[in-house]
Scaffold this active site. Structure first.
Site, short mmCIF file in Angstrom:
data_model
loop_
_atom_site.label_atom_id
_atom_site.label_comp_id
_atom_site.label_asym_id
_atom_site.label_seq_id
_atom_site.Cartn_x
_atom_site.Cartn_y
_atom_site.Cartn_z
N ARG A 206 0.85 -1.19 0.00
CA ARG A 206 0.00 0.00 0.00
C ARG A 206 0.89 1.24 0.00
O ARG A 206 2.05 1.19 0.43
CB ARG A 206 -0.90 0.02 1.24
N LYS A 230 -2.36 -2.45 7.98
CA LYS A 230 -3.54 -1.93 8.68
C LYS A 230 -3.73 -2.67 10.00
O LYS A 230 -3.46 -3.86 10.10
CB LYS A 230 -4.78 -2.13 7.81
N HIS A 295 -2.43 2.20 -5.85
CA HIS A 295 -3.22 1.02 -5.48
C HIS A 295 -3.48 0.12 -6.69
O HIS A 295 -3.66 -1.09 -6.53
CB HIS A 295 -4.55 1.45 -4.85
N ARG A 298 -0.82 -2.31 -6.91
CA ARG A 298 -1.11 -3.40 -5.97
C ARG A 298 -2.09 -4.39 -6.60
O ARG A 298 -1.92 -5.61 -6.47
CB ARG A 298 -1.70 -2.78 -4.70
N HIS A 321 -4.32 -8.92 3.67
CA HIS A 321 -5.77 -8.86 3.86
C HIS A 321 -6.16 -9.67 5.09
O HIS A 321 -5.73 -10.81 5.25
CB HIS A 321 -6.50 -9.42 2.64
N TYR A 330 -9.94 -10.59 -6.85
CA TYR A 330 -8.95 -10.76 -7.91
C TYR A 330 -9.19 -12.05 -8.70
O TYR A 330 -8.80 -12.14 -9.86
CB TYR A 330 -7.54 -10.75 -7.32
#
Length: 349
Positions: A206, A230, A295, A298, A321, A330
């Site tokens: 990110r 995150k 992004h 990514r 994730h 994806y």
């Protein structure tokens, strides 16, 4: 009453009468002086815009933001987004305490947002902040249950992630070496930009993760980089040989031995916006779609991995994730590409 109205900003006192002040004068003055979490409604003049209000300091939300910043290590941008979401609801229901809000209040707020044509993704982002806040209140036994669990949100529109082809990615990686730099730019700037682009595409980071990297996070021997993602979740991500070589060239030219990995010309940490702008510049010069972003690099990283046989769990781990369902988008991209190839090539498609 005239004495009390003098406490309001100019213009507000004209719209406030005793019927809008249910408390006695003494109680009302005490309410303001003691900084209790209340707000006085200003009558709506008929405008379609949400009512504005005089909002006193809100200790519950401030404690929540302190918890997110220091306890959960949320980024400043995420904190700003959460703060704006809570303030928007307070402006919609200015006289309502957090502990007294019910599901119907949030349903009315949801309807108001939809009526004003807010996108579904924007609505869901705002309610995610509110739901997180009410989870915080529930966990601390300030309220008995999270009323937002009773509010159904509109489903997101199904959109597939945008990504670059391998050829486009290669073209982008070549741009820093091709473009001429200004005379004021340090001699190592092209090497730095190449390293940034290569690392983005090589490791699927990110923007905030890449910008916050320090030299110590990189392990050239192990060919990995340590990333703080995150929710303060740390992960170790592989780095490809082209990216490692590009980083090594940049560090040698710029003499970067410790501290922030990517520097600006003042030799301070390169900021998020500067990285975003340099990528946009290289996209424009390469003739690639301007809608691409950090992004999207990514997205390209994940899509190309799956195209070449990587399993979904591994891609989930590499991207950081928390949920596999986030990564599964994806697989829809690669499935759609397979369908198009089948339709174009099979004689009985």
């Amino acid at each position: 009453m005239l004495i009390f109205l003098n406490y309001f900003p100019q213009g507000v006192a004209d719209t406030v009468s005793s019927e809008h002040l249910p408390l006695s004068l003494a109680d009302a003055l005490l309410d303001v002086l003691m900084n209790r979490r209340t707000a006085r409604k200003i009558p709506n003049s008929g405008s379609s815009e949400p009512r504005q209000s005089i909002l006193l300091p809100d200790s519950l939300s401030e404690e929540f933001f302190d918890y997110l910043g220091s306890g959960k290590n949320y980024s400043p941008q995420t904190l700003r987004t959460y703060r704006q979401a809570l303030e928007k609801f307070r402006n919609f229901r200015p006289g309502l305490r957090w502990t007294e809000a019910g599901a119907d209040d949030f349903r009315a707020y949801l309807f108001d947002l939809m009526k004003r044509d807010h996108s579904r993704s924007t609505i869901r982002l705002g309610f995610a902040a509110l739901r997180s806040f009410y989870n915080y209140l529930t966990d601390r036994n300030i309220i008995s249950s999270n009323v937002l669990k009773l509010v159904s949100l509109p489903k997101l529109e199904k959109t597939l992630p945008q990504f670059m082809t391998v050829s486009q990615a290669n073209t982008l990686m070549d741009q820093p070496a091709i473009q001429k730099k200004s005379k004021q730019a340090p001699g190592w700037m092209a090497a730095r930009d190449t390293a940034i682009l290569e690392l983005f595409y090589s490791s699927g980071l990110r923007l905030a993760e890449l910008a916050s990297l320090d030299v110590r996070d990189l392990d050239p021997i192990g060919e990995t980089v340590r990333v703080m993602g995150k929710g303060s979740r740390e992960r170790i991500v592989p780095v490809g040989t082209p990216a490692l070589e590009a980083i090594s060239r940049y560090r040698q030219q710029a003499n970067v031995q410790r501290g922030p990995l990517f520097l600006n010309k003042g030799r301070k940490r390169l900021g998020h916006r500067s990285i975003w702008l340099l990528l946009k510049n290289y996209l424009r010069e390469a003739g690639l779609p301007s809608s691409l972003s950090p992004h999207k690099l990514r997205h390209s990283f994940a899509t190309h991995l799956l195209d070449n046989g990587a399993d979904l769990r591994s891609v989930q781990s590499l991207l950081g994730h928390a949920s596999l369902s986030t990564t599964q988008i994806y697989t829809h991209v690669t499935t759609e590409r397979l369908k198009r190839a089948y339709d174009a090539a099979h004689p009985r498609a």
